[in-house]
Design an enzyme around this catalytic site. Sequence first.
Site, PDB file in Angstrom:
ATOM      1  N   HIS A  98       2.497   3.783   5.581  1.00  0.00           N
ATOM      2  CA  HIS A  98       1.745   2.606   5.157  1.00  0.00           C
ATOM      3  C   HIS A  98       2.144   1.377   5.944  1.00  0.00           C
ATOM      4  O   HIS A  98       3.143   1.362   6.666  1.00  0.00           O
ATOM      5  CB  HIS A  98       1.863   2.369   3.651  1.00  0.00           C
ATOM      6  CG  HIS A  98       3.230   2.086   3.121  1.00  0.00           C
ATOM      7  ND1 HIS A  98       3.956   0.958   3.438  1.00  0.00           N
ATOM      8  CD2 HIS A  98       4.004   2.804   2.276  1.00  0.00           C
ATOM      9  CE1 HIS A  98       5.109   0.976   2.794  1.00  0.00           C
ATOM     10  NE2 HIS A  98       5.179   2.098   2.087  1.00  0.00           N
ATOM     11  N   CYS A 118       9.091   5.855   1.806  1.00  0.00           N
ATOM     12  CA  CYS A 118       7.906   5.911   2.655  1.00  0.00           C
ATOM     13  C   CYS A 118       8.266   5.532   4.090  1.00  0.00           C
ATOM     14  O   CYS A 118       9.390   5.157   4.384  1.00  0.00           O
ATOM     15  CB  CYS A 118       6.834   4.950   2.134  1.00  0.00           C
ATOM     16  SG  CYS A 118       6.173   5.418   0.517  1.00  0.00           S
TER      17      CYS A 118
END
Length: 143
Positions: A98, A118
């Site tokens: 992301h 992430c």
Amino acid sequence: MVPRVADFVLVDKSDRILVLYHRGEAFRAYRGLQFGDAPMGHKRFEGDERTPEGRYTIDTRNPQSSYHLSLRVSYPNASDREYARAYGRSPGGDIFLHGQPNGLASNLRMRGDWTDGCIALSNAEIEEIWELVPDGTPIEIRQ
């Protein structure tokens, strides 16, 4: 040059690089990746703030993410779930590639490793990856 569509993604955590491949040929690389607060080692449990290692798939995308676009990594796999189950723990999940947090100026980046496991990139980089990496693309994340 006409952009190619990736058929494989490689993330090298030690070198902090993400490389896109098409038919075995690297065609785009992104450096300076940001990971979880504990970037070394394979993710084992929910909350350990590690980024998984191994072979997974980009299995869906979220244009309404709390971060500037996100592509989900198919963690946990069966082996990850079994390992966590053996310790009576959850393996966690919701691991994504992301961009930066929504609300942060588009040309800025958070400092250091700040995710919960992430893989974060700049907003411009995730926009490009969004276009070049279709759902179903294999991803290998290695130390």
